[in-house]
Design an enzyme around this catalytic site. Structure first.
Site, PDB file in Angstrom:
ATOM      1  N   GLU A   1      -0.131  13.008   7.851  1.00  0.00           N
ATOM      2  CA  GLU A   1       0.313  11.704   8.371  1.00  0.00           C
ATOM      3  C   GLU A   1       1.713  11.370   7.853  1.00  0.00           C
ATOM      4  O   GLU A   1       1.950  10.278   7.332  1.00  0.00           O
ATOM      5  CB  GLU A   1      -0.694  10.624   7.978  1.00  0.00           C
ATOM      6  CG  GLU A   1      -2.064  10.796   8.640  1.00  0.00           C
ATOM      7  CD  GLU A   1      -2.979   9.600   8.408  1.00  0.00           C
ATOM      8  OE1 GLU A   1      -3.554   9.502   7.307  1.00  0.00           O
ATOM      9  OE2 GLU A   1      -3.097   8.767   9.323  1.00  0.00           O
TER      10      GLU A   1
ATOM     11  N   LYS B   1       0.834  -1.201   0.000  1.00  0.00           N
ATOM     12  CA  LYS B   1       0.000   0.000   0.000  1.00  0.00           C
ATOM     13  C   LYS B   1       0.873   1.257   0.000  1.00  0.00           C
ATOM     14  O   LYS B   1       0.545   2.268  -0.631  1.00  0.00           O
ATOM     15  CB  LYS B   1      -0.959  -0.010   1.189  1.00  0.00           C
ATOM     16  CG  LYS B   1      -1.919   1.176   1.136  1.00  0.00           C
ATOM     17  CD  LYS B   1      -3.329   0.884   1.593  1.00  0.00           C
ATOM     18  CE  LYS B   1      -4.264   2.000   1.141  1.00  0.00           C
ATOM     19  NZ  LYS B   1      -5.050   2.569   2.218  1.00  0.00           N
TER      20      LYS B   1
END
Lengths: 314, 314
Positions: A274, A192
């Site tokens: 993030e 991912k």
């Protein structure tokens, strides 16, 4: 009827969506809500979805974790930038053999959670979901929604498919959530990241959508070089991602509708990025295995600068 | 009285300033002017300078190179992004043993010019000048102004201090321009790139001034890593820049007034960026010596994307 009870820690675009789907399917679901508490206690949750709209006029909602029952599954669906609150939130919510289901981006979060609560099982979930919270208690699900689950063990050793994973699989499938199980969580997370690092990073740094990045030969090449570094990072932890997967990611992104990444949305809304979970932790984990990833480090440094300035501007 | 005649190719913030100083000191100077021709022929040149303002009501000005006399020294002071016009402009301006004085940023320009005009001597000049053209024929000199000259020979072999360099030195010194001579042009160019690559590049990519870049620990480190790659690039061509020079550049920049780099000014004004001369050529020259500079390449790719989009937006 579902089998497991769920606590949703973070009732936003992601946790609110999956939690509502689970409750609609008959599961016991408890929602921890922060700023939207008054709205949700009065009006419940509203889901506008490409798969069909629905409302839950009444949900079990809390603004204090101490009032929540411990649950079979504690779903962590806050942003990783809020993870410092987990030391307060997780201990009262879990019981022995609870599952903590981490639906967050990035790497290394499960290790941090294992240090907070040691009596639980941790499962990581990779979500391919496009959804936004458009108002308090009101979520707009635009596209996708698939979750890939893998169970965490110390050092991210692959543990195969466990009974716990199958139980969650059952509930999610009943709730109409597309779900798949992986025997190797760490491999899934690196895969991912192969998308998340280049596209999230460059979209913020260059103020660009995915289609702009892919249309320019220079940034398209840069994306590919970044993906090769993610591949090296994965390899440093013993996970082999084939070259063909890089090509698949590139082709997939070219075919996607022009997309503003989640990190870009956070940036545009002046929310913290993030960066640590998605870029910093992979860098550090590779470095622990004596592998340096210079381009990803460059991206990290640029993102830290932009994130710091962006939050200073508030 | 100066000894040499000068043709100024590019009467902007830089060429206009130095050319006016030379004429004021008594040199014969011919100015090639593009869009400001009507203004300059009527009103001459106005220099506002921290060293004293002055006007030249009458200057020898041209908008066609064919009307200009050949000169002892042809000063190339256009932006490198315009260098494609040099194949038309240089041949009629030079005579045997003319000097082409290249007052431009970046690397490799002298080699390109040697291919256009082979009967001349080429001298490269590194300008530390802060000046702007604020209106047609009107230049504002804010700070600095020193030029470092080095003579070009095939493959950038160092040729020491030549009589030609001394002659120019004399004229410039008479004109009140601070000037110094270097025995090794290529070393001088790499040293200037050590500042230009990180600060020009990052200022555009991160929309930042030099003080912001130095105040953030992440970008400060990135600057240092980029400087180390410039050092490697220099080494690939046999030029040794000591580590202490990196520290000097960092300290110098911290002490500077907050500064918007020339590339950032070009970007903000939607002008093409000097990416190829300042970033692309150093990359390619290092690559010819089998040295790859991954961070500088990353900067290059990001700048190419931004430059292409910026010009598309016009």
């Amino acid at each position: 009827m579902g089998n497991l009870s769920y606590a949703i820690v973070g009732t936003g675009a992601l946790g609110g969506f999956y939690g509502a789907k689970l409750q609609k399917a008959g599961n016991e679901v408890h929602f921890l809500v922060n700023s939207d508490y008054q709205q949700v206690i009065k009006h419940g949750l509203t889901i506008e979805s490409k798969d069909g709209d629905f409302r839950l006029p009444q949900v079990q909602v809390y603004n204090q974790v101490e009032k929540m029952p411990s649950c079979d599954v504690v779903v962590v669906s806050i942003k990783t930038t809020q993870n410092h609150i987990l030391t307060q939130i997780l201990p009262p919510l879990v019981k022995d053999d609870s599952i903590v289901l981490v639906l967050q981006n990035g790497l290394g979060i499960e290790t941090e959670i294992a240090q907070i609560v040691s009596n639980v099982n941790i499962i990581g979930g990779l979500c391919f979901l496009c959804s936004n919270k458009i108002a308090p208690g009101h979520i707009h699900h635009l596209d996708y929604g698939k979750i890939t689950l893998g169970e965490y063990a110390t050092n991210y050793n692959a543990v195969g498919i466990t009974e716990r994973m199958k139980a969650i699989f059952q509930d999610f499938e009943n709730a109409g959530i597309e779900i798949e199980l992986t025997e190797d969580l760490l491999l899934g997370r690196w895969k991912k990241l192969m998308w998340n690092i280049p596209y999230n990073g460059l979209s913020v740094i260059l103020d660009a959508t995915t289609d702009e990045i892919m249309a320019d030969m220079y940034t398209r090449t840069l994306v590919e070089q970044l993906m090769k570094e993610v591949q090296l990072g994965a390899k440093s932890t013993g996970r082999i991602i084939p070259d063909s997967f890089i090509q698949t990611m590139l082709d997939y992104t070219v075919k996607m509708k022009p997309y503003r990444t989640s990190m870009k949305i956070d940036f545009d809304e002046n929310r913290p990025l993030e960066v640590e979970a998605i870029v910093g932790n992979p860098l550090r984990i590779a470095a622990e295995h004596d592998v340096s990833l210079p381009l990803i480090r460059c991206l990290y440094q640029q993102l830290k600068f932009l994130d710091n300035r962006n939050r200073g501007d508030r």
